[in-house]
Design a protein around this motif. Sequence first.
Motif, PDB file in Angstrom:
ATOM      1  N   LEU A  73      -3.779  11.491  -0.977  1.00  0.00           N
ATOM      2  CA  LEU A  73      -4.767  12.228  -1.765  1.00  0.00           C
ATOM      3  C   LEU A  73      -6.117  11.529  -1.630  1.00  0.00           C
ATOM      4  N   ARG A  74      -7.058  12.184  -0.987  1.00  0.00           N
ATOM      5  CA  ARG A  74      -8.388  11.605  -0.753  1.00  0.00           C
ATOM      6  C   ARG A  74      -9.217  11.666  -2.031  1.00  0.00           C
ATOM      7  N   VAL A  75      -9.819  10.537  -2.395  1.00  0.00           N
ATOM      8  CA  VAL A  75     -10.669  10.452  -3.577  1.00  0.00           C
ATOM      9  C   VAL A  75     -12.107  10.747  -3.154  1.00  0.00           C
ATOM     10  N   VAL A  97      -2.029   3.662 -10.796  1.00  0.00           N
ATOM     11  CA  VAL A  97      -2.354   4.465  -9.618  1.00  0.00           C
ATOM     12  C   VAL A  97      -2.653   3.499  -8.481  1.00  0.00           C
ATOM     13  N   GLU A  98      -1.972   3.653  -7.355  1.00  0.00           N
ATOM     14  CA  GLU A  98      -2.145   2.750  -6.217  1.00  0.00           C
ATOM     15  C   GLU A  98      -2.990   3.430  -5.148  1.00  0.00           C
ATOM     16  N   LEU A  99      -3.929   2.658  -4.576  1.00  0.00           N
ATOM     17  CA  LEU A  99      -4.901   3.190  -3.626  1.00  0.00           C
ATOM     18  C   LEU A  99      -4.891   2.385  -2.331  1.00  0.00           C
ATOM     19  N   ALA A 100      -5.328   3.031  -1.257  1.00  0.00           N
ATOM     20  CA  ALA A 100      -5.660   2.350  -0.005  1.00  0.00           C
ATOM     21  C   ALA A 100      -7.147   2.554   0.234  1.00  0.00           C
ATOM     22  N   ASP A 101      -7.856   1.487   0.655  1.00  0.00           N
ATOM     23  CA  ASP A 101      -9.286   1.626   0.890  1.00  0.00           C
ATOM     24  C   ASP A 101      -9.577   1.826   2.366  1.00  0.00           C
ATOM     25  N   ASP A 103     -10.771  -0.068   4.537  1.00  0.00           N
ATOM     26  CA  ASP A 103     -10.461  -1.209   5.405  1.00  0.00           C
ATOM     27  C   ASP A 103      -8.965  -1.437   5.565  1.00  0.00           C
ATOM     28  N   GLY A 104      -8.156  -0.559   4.953  1.00  0.00           N
ATOM     29  CA  GLY A 104      -6.716  -0.743   5.006  1.00  0.00           C
ATOM     30  C   GLY A 104      -6.180  -1.626   3.904  1.00  0.00           C
ATOM     31  N   GLY A 105      -7.041  -2.076   2.980  1.00  0.00           N
ATOM     32  CA  GLY A 105      -6.591  -2.883   1.851  1.00  0.00           C
ATOM     33  C   GLY A 105      -5.935  -2.033   0.780  1.00  0.00           C
ATOM     34  N   VAL A 106      -5.311  -2.702  -0.184  1.00  0.00           N
ATOM     35  CA  VAL A 106      -4.579  -2.031  -1.259  1.00  0.00           C
ATOM     36  C   VAL A 106      -5.203  -2.421  -2.590  1.00  0.00           C
ATOM     37  N   ALA A 107      -5.365  -1.432  -3.465  1.00  0.00           N
ATOM     38  CA  ALA A 107      -5.864  -1.669  -4.817  1.00  0.00           C
ATOM     39  C   ALA A 107      -4.960  -0.940  -5.797  1.00  0.00           C
ATOM     40  N   THR A 108      -4.682  -1.564  -6.929  1.00  0.00           N
ATOM     41  CA  THR A 108      -3.837  -0.970  -7.961  1.00  0.00           C
ATOM     42  C   THR A 108      -4.639  -0.861  -9.254  1.00  0.00           C
ATOM     43  N   THR A 137      -2.147   6.599  -2.835  1.00  0.00           N
ATOM     44  CA  THR A 137      -0.899   6.508  -2.075  1.00  0.00           C
ATOM     45  C   THR A 137       0.352   6.590  -2.951  1.00  0.00           C
ATOM     46  N   ARG A 138       0.246   6.158  -4.244  1.00  0.00           N
ATOM     47  CA  ARG A 138       1.422   6.205  -5.122  1.00  0.00           C
ATOM     48  C   ARG A 138       0.986   6.270  -6.577  1.00  0.00           C
ATOM     49  N   LEU A 139       1.853   6.871  -7.407  1.00  0.00           N
ATOM     50  CA  LEU A 139       1.805   6.716  -8.855  1.00  0.00           C
ATOM     51  C   LEU A 139       2.994   5.849  -9.236  1.00  0.00           C
ATOM     52  N   SER A 140       2.778   4.850 -10.078  1.00  0.00           N
ATOM     53  CA  SER A 140       3.849   3.903 -10.364  1.00  0.00           C
ATOM     54  C   SER A 140       3.802   3.481 -11.824  1.00  0.00           C
ATOM     55  N   ALA A 141       4.791   2.701 -12.224  1.00  0.00           N
ATOM     56  CA  ALA A 141       4.845   2.141 -13.573  1.00  0.00           C
ATOM     57  C   ALA A 141       5.656   0.859 -13.528  1.00  0.00           C
ATOM     58  N   ALA A 142       5.254  -0.111 -14.361  1.00  0.00           N
ATOM     59  CA  ALA A 142       5.978  -1.375 -14.523  1.00  0.00           C
ATOM     60  C   ALA A 142       6.618  -1.385 -15.898  1.00  0.00           C
ATOM     61  N   ALA A 143       7.831  -1.933 -15.983  1.00  0.00           N
ATOM     62  CA  ALA A 143       8.600  -1.877 -17.221  1.00  0.00           C
ATOM     63  C   ALA A 143       7.980  -2.738 -18.303  1.00  0.00           C
ATOM     64  N   GLY A 144       8.192  -2.314 -19.536  1.00  0.00           N
ATOM     65  CA  GLY A 144       7.815  -3.084 -20.706  1.00  0.00           C
ATOM     66  C   GLY A 144       9.050  -3.702 -21.345  1.00  0.00           C
ATOM     67  N   PRO A 145       8.983  -4.074 -22.622  1.00  0.00           N
ATOM     68  CA  PRO A 145      10.130  -4.721 -23.275  1.00  0.00           C
ATOM     69  C   PRO A 145      11.290  -3.777 -23.558  1.00  0.00           C
TER      70      PRO A 145
END
Length: 403
Positions: A73-75, A97-101, A103-108, A137-145
């Motif tokens: 999905l292009r921003v 939300v995970e992104l690619a820039d 330069d090929g780098g990754v940003a979250t 590039t992705r939608l994600s989630a990290a667990a909580g307690p």
Amino acid sequence: MSGATVTAELALGVGLSDRLLADLEDADRWTGTGAGPGEGHPGRGLALTLSAAGGAEATDAAQTAAASPPRPLRVPELARSLSLWVNGDGSGARPAVELADGDGGVATLRGPAVDWSGWREISLPLPAMAERPLTVTRLSAAAGPRPARLLLDTLVARTPPTGFARPAAAPDPIVATAAQVASRPWRFALQSAAPGGADRTGTGADFVLGAVGRAAFVHRGVRFLPLDAARRTLDGGGLARIRALRAALEAAAREPGTGAVAVVQQYAPGSADRKEVALQLRHLAEFRRTTGKRAAVVTLAAPRFAAGRTEGVLTLAAPRTGRTLIGADAFAAGDWLSVLPPMPAPTPTPVPAAKAVASAASGNVRPVAASGTHSRRTGRKPKYVQYEGFRPARREHAPDAAP
């Protein structure tokens, strides 16, 4: 705004407008661990299911969930932030939300810990220093307690009004034609798949640079400095590269026969951080200012061709495919490089299957004459021309060895 010789158009706007990136009605086509379709706001949405962080039954995979879209999905280039609707369950999980820039780098972009219940829209500012364009590039989630089941819906980009369409930027003056490159006193080529050495393809290049694993050398007034990108900045690679650069600049400053320095590096966006890149350009710009000599940074195996300049330092990125030919004159009055970008491969024209079958069935098929055989129709040998880069190759003497 206008003046005697200059006219400028400024686009002014108030506020931000929403540009839809994904409505998640196609959530069943998003793929990833712990992801699946769920209830939306309204309609269909994306569900991410996670175990509690640190639980005895939880695995690393169960403590994260992510889903990739069917296509990136292009921003929009001017976007300031992204927004996403999240149906919270008070679990403390963190959506992202995970992104690619560019330069090929990754940003979250990490959202807040979900301490609410029901639907809420969250805003995620975009990193100002990331190289555009950005791609989700992705939608994600990290667990909580606690175990979690987050529902996501309606991802949008918030961007200011665009105003007038921005005209395409003119190419840098070092981008040249084949005739301009040939008019330089000498030439060299860049090709990512080549091991380096003499050019034997008839392009008139003194040598080909294809790998960084060679020592520094001087050729016809230019000191070439290959820099190893295998080690990252904070792992000691940055210090070693800056030391090598300073030593090369000091040597070039003392050499009357050297008029330019060219730093050669492999494309490796995760190797040198932005501070190292900025320091490298500052040293090169200072070298130009104090000595009057030239400087350039050449990047091999980049995703795409690019040419420009920063503080008078020429920057050139040669793509992974094709061969980039460069004409050089370290003591020229103006720009000292002329660059011929590689020609893109032509798009083949598809032949309709029905037409091809019909031609074969009717006997309208004529074999191609092989080299050295006569054409039955004309009685003459067919003429063959060797092509390279979709232009006729020129047979010229090339040096037997690299400098």
